[in-house]
Motif scaffolding. Structure first.
Motif, PDB file in Angstrom:
ATOM      1  N   HIS A   1       0.937  -0.978  -0.013  1.00  0.00           N
ATOM      2  CA  HIS A   1      -0.118  -0.129   0.235  1.00  0.00           C
ATOM      3  C   HIS A   1       0.936   1.193  -0.176  1.00  0.00           C
ATOM      4  O   HIS A   1       0.588   2.195  -0.732  1.00  0.00           O
ATOM      5  N   ASP A   2       1.959   1.193   0.811  1.00  0.00           N
ATOM      6  CA  ASP A   2       2.766   2.447   0.922  1.00  0.00           C
ATOM      7  C   ASP A   2       3.592   2.683  -0.434  1.00  0.00           C
ATOM      8  O   ASP A   2       3.607   3.670  -0.939  1.00  0.00           O
ATOM      9  N   GLN A   3       3.760   1.334  -1.052  1.00  0.00           N
ATOM     10  CA  GLN A   3       4.631   1.580  -2.344  1.00  0.00           C
ATOM     11  C   GLN A   3       3.793   2.273  -3.460  1.00  0.00           C
ATOM     12  O   GLN A   3       4.082   3.174  -4.320  1.00  0.00           O
ATOM     13  N   TYR A   4       2.431   1.738  -3.385  1.00  0.00           N
ATOM     14  CA  TYR A   4       1.221   1.951  -4.653  1.00  0.00           C
ATOM     15  C   TYR A   4       1.047   3.643  -4.197  1.00  0.00           C
ATOM     16  O   TYR A   4       1.199   4.395  -5.010  1.00  0.00           O
ATOM     17  N   GLU A   5       1.115   4.113  -2.995  1.00  0.00           N
ATOM     18  CA  GLU A   5       0.810   5.630  -2.790  1.00  0.00           C
ATOM     19  C   GLU A   5       1.982   6.366  -3.273  1.00  0.00           C
ATOM     20  O   GLU A   5       1.769   7.562  -3.576  1.00  0.00           O
ATOM     21  N   LYS A   6       3.250   5.882  -2.917  1.00  0.00           N
ATOM     22  CA  LYS A   6       4.314   6.719  -3.245  1.00  0.00           C
ATOM     23  C   LYS A   6       4.631   6.726  -4.865  1.00  0.00           C
ATOM     24  O   LYS A   6       4.713   7.770  -5.180  1.00  0.00           O
ATOM     25  N   GLU A   7       3.833   5.739  -5.601  1.00  0.00           N
ATOM     26  CA  GLU A   7       4.152   5.707  -7.167  1.00  0.00           C
ATOM     27  C   GLU A   7       3.139   6.505  -7.550  1.00  0.00           C
ATOM     28  O   GLU A   7       3.162   7.478  -8.563  1.00  0.00           O
ATOM     29  N   HIS A   8       1.848   6.534  -6.994  1.00  0.00           N
ATOM     30  CA  HIS A   8       0.767   7.333  -7.463  1.00  0.00           C
ATOM     31  C   HIS A   8       0.446   8.832  -6.639  1.00  0.00           C
ATOM     32  O   HIS A   8      -0.795   8.906  -6.325  1.00  0.00           O
ATOM     33  N   LYS A   9       1.477   9.569  -6.327  1.00  0.00           N
ATOM     34  CA  LYS A   9       1.373  10.504  -5.227  1.00  0.00           C
ATOM     35  C   LYS A   9       0.679  11.450  -5.886  1.00  0.00           C
ATOM     36  O   LYS A   9       0.965  11.836  -6.958  1.00  0.00           O
ATOM     37  N   GLY A  10      -0.289  12.087  -5.167  1.00  0.00           N
ATOM     38  CA  GLY A  10      -1.043  13.320  -5.565  1.00  0.00           C
ATOM     39  C   GLY A  10      -2.080  12.857  -6.358  1.00  0.00           C
ATOM     40  O   GLY A  10      -2.969  14.093  -6.826  1.00  0.00           O
ATOM     41  N   GLU A  11      -2.319  11.678  -6.740  1.00  0.00           N
ATOM     42  CA  GLU A  11      -3.573  11.408  -7.519  1.00  0.00           C
ATOM     43  C   GLU A  11      -4.771  11.332  -6.909  1.00  0.00           C
ATOM     44  O   GLU A  11      -4.882  10.712  -5.789  1.00  0.00           O
ATOM     45  N   ALA A  12      -5.872  12.257  -7.343  1.00  0.00           N
ATOM     46  CA  ALA A  12      -6.994  11.946  -6.757  1.00  0.00           C
ATOM     47  C   ALA A  12      -7.827  10.874  -7.443  1.00  0.00           C
ATOM     48  O   ALA A  12      -7.887  10.780  -8.750  1.00  0.00           O
ATOM     49  N   GLY A  13      -8.534  10.153  -6.521  1.00  0.00           N
ATOM     50  CA  GLY A  13      -9.137   9.079  -7.286  1.00  0.00           C
ATOM     51  C   GLY A  13     -10.403   8.779  -6.259  1.00  0.00           C
ATOM     52  O   GLY A  13     -10.433   9.080  -5.149  1.00  0.00           O
TER      53      GLY A  13
END
Lengths: 155, 360, 176
Positions: free
Chosen positions: C140-152
């Protein structure tokens, strides 16, 4: 009326264990008699055997350890009067009998109206063909709704 | 008259081991009425009786409740033995008494832990359960299971207790008794425990009789009624006296249960003395049950009624189990009237609720 | 989230269990077996719990309660089914009121068998659940780091970032 005794012959136990047949309209009077003698209602149950209900109300004597069961045989459409005015805690047993067996009991003190256990199957202990028999209009069994979401008490 | 509101309690609550829902009608912090709402653990196992062979149905009945498991099995085999008039051999009866009393000890020690935890006395919770583990080790040594034993069968028992096991049980019981006495003395003499339990949830003798309370609830109010006085199994030879208190409040109920632990230890010792050194473990059972019988035994929580009805087939026609907590529910609602809202968890735990027994 | 496996918080709920497995779950936390030396804390609050332990099968009354508890727990979360009744329904599978094991209502990650499940097996189940929880938390941390700033839009049916990706793959495969 003939009495059946069920004393266990193997081990000698204190206290008799008898089953007394009564008629459905004598039930309330017998319950008053039991209350005057100081007996406690121990359990009430019902079974469906030979196409009729066999209802048992059992009373226990705490001093002599005797056990007396009143046995009523009733038809599918019969109506039984509740004894919850005399023994208030009989209400739970009668609600359960109503819900699981589709038995008609009127004048229950605390009436859950078939929502005590809130199960989806109507009268699950009866055979399939007996469940839909139309009974007393005022106590018609309606299928319970889907259970509401219970709000949990988060502390 | 103050404002009334309804507060739902349960089904999930940190102090409740099992889901039960109570609707508490509250007026300015005092409870006026409590309406129970049960049915979360309703599995409908009585409906399986016509579908299972009467000897195999024992395993379903045992799993009605994991805490009172031995008692349920015992009541069921008693009701079948009553219908078929089977005479259980003497050694088997004494073995059943030993296991029943040890199961009672585990139940009361567990209950003591829950009650102490309910008002924050966590170290007593851990201490009671640590002692309980010792009793569970003894049960595992003799039966093979910690909670669900399966040593019963219609007509007798399946396993025996060897002289080595007997010696170990008696030695360990001495140790357990000493530790339990120390622990319960701390519990009963503690000032904060007394303030929270004395005078709370009083049930007078007349009230207990009127609501049909049974078991330690009734005995704490002065009604001396215990099914073991009937002398089923081997209790008639062991000189049993019920444990009674007079005050009827939560403190008295705690005292009754704690004293019952010591009474059980004494009964196990006497049973080992009187037990015949050798004997059959079970009687042969032929045929199918034809008739009906009401068996009554004393569970740790009170009087339990087992009703079986059969008509000559290998499957029973009806099996009915009335457990003690079902009878004590009304007593719970009675003690909750007029209680403070903060006392609700304690009052629920002093009736020793076993909701899975209630709803089967 | 760092090393969350040093202190997982458990929520235990009993759905139509006979209490045997519940008592064994509590016995796992008491001095003799002592899961607390691994940092496990038994909490009563679903909003703060990481691991949900369900004992007993699901019946018609407690299905919405279990679903609500599962939804209230924040992601990532792990669900452990303790005992035979939670795994598949146990001896009560054919009763009129039972819907089945716990996997009829919530997705289960770890199954602990036994009737009643022994404290050693439950401890084993907790350890595996903690490992899985650490893995999900790292993903989860990895995914958040990759998609930082994405609103969804937040989909409540998706447990972890890994499920989100998987669902998009499945959707893509269905569209193709």
């Amino acid at each position: 009326m003939p009495e059946e005794t069920n004393e266990k012959k193997a081990v000698r136990q204190t206290g008799s264990n008898t089953i007394v047949p009564v008629k459905a309209d004598e039930l309330v009077e017998k319950a008053v008699e039991m209350k005057k003698k100081g007996l406690r209602l121990s359990q009430a149950c019902c079974s469906w055997v030979n196409n009729q209900y066999e209802i048992s109300y059992s009373f226990a004597d705490d001093q002599t350890l005797d056990y007396i069961t009143l046995r009523i045989l009733a038809e599918r459409t019969a109506t039984i009067s509740s004894i919850s005015e005399i023994y208030p805690y009989a209400a739970f047993y009668e609600n359960e009998m109503e819900e699981l067996f589709g038995l008609n009991i009127r004048y229950i003190d605390l009436d859950y109206h078939n929502r005590l256990y809130r199960i989806k199957t109507k009268a699950p202990f009866l055979p399939e063909d007996q469940r839909e028999v139309a009974t007393d209009e005022t106590k018609k069994i309606s299928a319970p709704d889907a259970p509401e979401t219970q709000k949990e008490d988060a502390n | 008259m103050g404002k009334r509101s309804v507060i739902p309690f349960g089904p999930q609550h940190p102090v409740l081991p099992e889901p039960i829902h109570l609707d508490l009608v509250v007026e300015d912090e005092k409870i006026v009425e409590a309406i129970p709402n049960i049915g979360f653990i309703h599995r409908g196992l009585e409906g399986l009786a016509p579908d299972r062979d009467f000897q195999k149905y024992l395993y379903v009945v045992e799993r009605t409740c994991g805490i009172c498991s031995f008692g349920h099995g015992l009541g069921y085999v008693e009701s079948i033995e009553g219908i078929m008039n089977v005479e259980v051999p003497e050694r088997a009866r004494y073995l059943r008494v030993v296991w029943a009393e040890m199961a009672r000890m585990t139940s009361h020690l567990m209950w003591l832990g829950f009650t102490a935890d309910a008002f924050g006395f966590e170290s007593l919770f851990y201490e009671a359960w640590r002692i309980r583990e010792k009793v569970l080790d003894l049960m595992e040594m003799t039966t093979g299971g910690r909670l669900i034993y399966s040593v019963l069968k219609v007509g007798g028992v399946l396993k025996d207790i060897t002289p080595d096991m007997q010696k170990k049980i008696l030695d360990d019981l001495n140790e357990i008794e000493k530790e339990t006495r120390e622990m319960t003395k701390t519990f009963l003499d503690d000032y904060s425990v007394q303030t929270r339990l004395k005078g709370v949830g009083v049930l007078t003798k007349q009230q207990a009789h009127d609501v049909g309370a049974c078991g330690p609830m009734a005995r704490a109010s002065g009604i001396a009624c215990d099914m073991r006085m009937r002398g089923y199994e081997a209790y008639s030879d062991l000189g049993f006296e019920p444990v009674v208190a007079q005050d009827g409040d939560s403190y008295a109920r705690c005292e009754v249960r704690i004293n019952e632990i010591f009474a059980s230890i004494e009964l196990v010792r006497r049973a080992f003395e009187h037990m015949p050194k050798e004997g059959d473990l079970s009687a042969t059972v032929k045929g199918n049950p034809n008739g009906e019988y009401f068996a009554r035994i004393e569970q740790p929580r009170g009087e339990a009624i087992f009703y079986s009805e059969g008509h000559g087939k290998p499957n029973l026609d009806r099996f009915r189990l009335r457990t003690p907590t079902f009878a004590n529910l009304q007593a719970l609602c009675e003690t909750l009237k007029g209680a403070e809202y903060a006392d609700v968890p304690i009052l629920i735990l002093t009736i020793d609720p076993c909701i899975s027994c209630t709803e089967r | 989230m760092g090393k969350v496996k040093k202190s997982p918080w458990l929520l235990h709920y009993d759905g139509s269990s006979c209490n045997g497995c519940d008592i064994e779950v509590l016995a796992t936390l008491t001095p003799v077996y002592d899961a607390e030396r691994f940092g496990v804390v038994n909490t009563g609050d679903p909003l703060q719990a990481d691991i949900l332990m369900i004992t007993g099968g699901i019946n018609q009354q407690n299905a919405p309660v279990v679903k609500q508890l599962y939804d209230q727990m924040p992601r990532p979360k792990v669900v452990v089914a303790v005992g035979t009744c939670a795994c598949s329904g146990g001896v009560f599978r054919e009763c009129y009121n039972m819907l089945g094991g716990a996997d009829s209502t919530v997705p289960i990650d770890i199954y602990v068998p036994g009737c009643a499940a022994r404290p050693e097996s439950i401890m084993d189940g907790i350890m595996k659940a903690v490992e899985l929880f650490q893995k999900r938390s790292d993903e989860h941390d990895q995914y958040e780091k990759e998609h930082k700033g994405e609103a969804g839009p937040v989909d409540p049916n998706i447990n972890t970032a890994r499920d989100k990706v998987k669902m998009q793959e499945m959707k893509g495969a269905a569209d193709a």
